[in-house]
Enzyme design. Sequence first.
Site, short mmCIF file in Angstrom:
data_model
loop_
_atom_site.label_atom_id
_atom_site.label_comp_id
_atom_site.label_asym_id
_atom_site.label_seq_id
_atom_site.Cartn_x
_atom_site.Cartn_y
_atom_site.Cartn_z
N ASP A 343 3.94 23.45 26.50
CA ASP A 343 3.72 24.17 27.74
C ASP A 343 2.44 25.00 27.65
O ASP A 343 2.19 25.66 26.63
CB ASP A 343 4.93 25.09 28.00
CG ASP A 343 4.77 25.94 29.23
OD1 ASP A 343 4.73 25.39 30.34
OD2 ASP A 343 4.69 27.18 29.07
N GLU A 379 0.39 20.02 27.97
CA GLU A 379 0.13 20.44 29.35
C GLU A 379 -1.23 21.14 29.27
O GLU A 379 -1.32 22.29 28.84
CB GLU A 379 1.20 21.40 29.86
CG GLU A 379 0.97 21.80 31.31
CD GLU A 379 1.94 22.88 31.80
OE1 GLU A 379 2.33 22.82 32.98
OE2 GLU A 379 2.29 23.78 31.01
#
Length: 705
Positions: A343, A379
């Site tokens: 993330d 990401e």
Amino acid sequence: MQVWPGQAYPLGASYDGAGTNFAVFSEAADRVELCLLHDDGSETAIELRESDALVRHAYLPGVPPGQRYGFRVHGPWDPFRGTYCNPAKLLLDPYAMAVSGALDWQPALFGHEVGFSRYRRNDLDSAPHMMTSVVVNPYFDWGDDRPPRTPYNETVIYEAHVKGLTMLHPELPEELRGTYAALAHPAVIEHLTALGVTALELMPVHQFVNDHRLVDLGLNNYWGYNTIGFFAPHNAYASWGDRGEQVLEFKSAVRALHAAGIEVILDVVYNHTAEGNHLGPTLSFRGLDNASYYRLTHDARYYADPTGAGNTLLMRSPMVLQLIMDSLRHWVTEMHVDGFRFDLAATLARQFHEVDRLSSFFDLVQQDPVVSQVKLIAEPWDVGEGGYQVGNFPPLWTEWNREYRDTVRDLWHGRGLHPAALPDRLTGSADLYQGDGRRPLASINFVTCHDGFTLHDLVAYNDKHNEANGEDNQDGESHNRSWNCGVEGETDDPDVLALRARQIRNFVATLMLSQGVPMLSHGDEFARTQGGNNNAYCQDNELTWMDWRPRDDGLLEFTRAMVWLRRNHPVFRRRRFFHGRPVEGTHDELSDISWFTPEGEEMTQDDWDAAQARALTVFLNGNAISEPGERGERITDDSFLLMFNASAKSQEFLVPVGHGRPWQIVADTAREGSGISPSTGRQATTGERLTLVEHALVILRRAAQ
């Protein structure tokens, strides 16, 4: 109680069958106490007198798995210098392999006096309101478990939430729904294998915290991007206990998924922790050694915040880097997971201020003999300055390709498409990845994910509808590249419903037939809806839980067919980029890929620049695949024509001449039901004209010679 010196490594609580070694790092502390917690609410405090390399440690004979514990740290409490030692706060072990209980949001959890001055120390005991660390039994019978090690070019990722995927499954016993055990249930595994999924990407399962603000609103941090324990499976997803049972249950789920040939990838959040900003609670890292774990601003009272979550881990701290790498290795070696999706991964590259692909974190991953061998998915952005880094990660990494998402949405929704982007996105994004030696498989292609509209809502809503989140619909992305097909939200208009169903099939087919690695969002195969909520991070209810009753009876069949079409045909999952010309050594005079106008003429630059670029044919030559197979053999496949009519009107397409034998129509997204043609489907000959209705995709196949 006997207290032996113990060892400084490994950090955390390590049970060896006869007792437990405890080790914790703190440079800021003057003294550290290990607190063994008892079920009657009492605790036994043991000072950790041994210290090596700033690690306090002790070995306690007879301390078994299931024992709850925490730390109390004595030392300076000086917010102006960024130190928050406070022995009144029971602290979680950063290396705890299991966590028991949940936070009871009371003022005692905060190191400062809430409602008064944040510079006054709060001496209320936090222990009665805290979650606690747990000693875990490391022994588990893995049997003959082996990682599937599915190559990227054969991978189909299915992003899912442990609870959201399983909470409403009608075949699951109620006591298992929403748990790790549910992932291992045959009914769930059967669905995944029938769909053709090879990897299950789980949204955060590291122990996380429900935010105080959300709890006050009667909501939950459903997504889980609020980690407090990087080694511990989230205890609320366990069906039968949180004194280490969650570890056994998670391992059992991984073992069952592996037996079905499905990899397990974890969505991990190493960029920040649940302790929040300078006004947040003192739960672990802040109280142990704030300045060693967090990136502070020039004013040590405050945190740098490129994540938008209140704090950021200090990526130039040796202890933070060790924590992350130890955590990653733990999940691979002890929990048998097969990869990670990071993330806000750009934050991990902020060793100082800017994003730097030469940062220490990437160096450590690259040389690590364990972590470097699993799937690593970034990401590739954060909310800080210069945080958008799609295409800029090192060669070992793959990336969520937001450029792919935006281009494919623009193609089918008819808004703002840049024609030059379309061939790049459909062929693996060479413009992003080829320059640094990466290949099409560096691109994780997706149209939808947990963050944003579901696939159904993408074609049913022009605007977000996030009122239930309690933020006056101000949260979430406002520019979604969505189109409601003429009516906002639910409707019974048959024409609108038919168009929406066609658009969903268009997205599924485009995703599966593009080069790169496809990722489906759980429930899209059932046309799952969130009522237009595109930021459902706090909706732990039927709005986000997957409804296993299909809204479109043919969509599941169509999705399965597209996944298996991809898996059965290597021309859709090439390991190398197309050449755009005949390939030497393949004995085929035709190019490996060609682009045609609806009139069957090869596309020119003028054609790409024209509006008709929304209507085109792609030829994929299965007889001109340049990369060899695993044993060096030549790979051949059927050839395909993909006819895209993303325009708002029907259009005739001419089957390009010079391509030999007749073609068989495999699928037509404008067909009622599943859109799949029967095996005896009609044929189309060279030079024949086919009429495609507006917003439709037709797939034609020619058998290999």
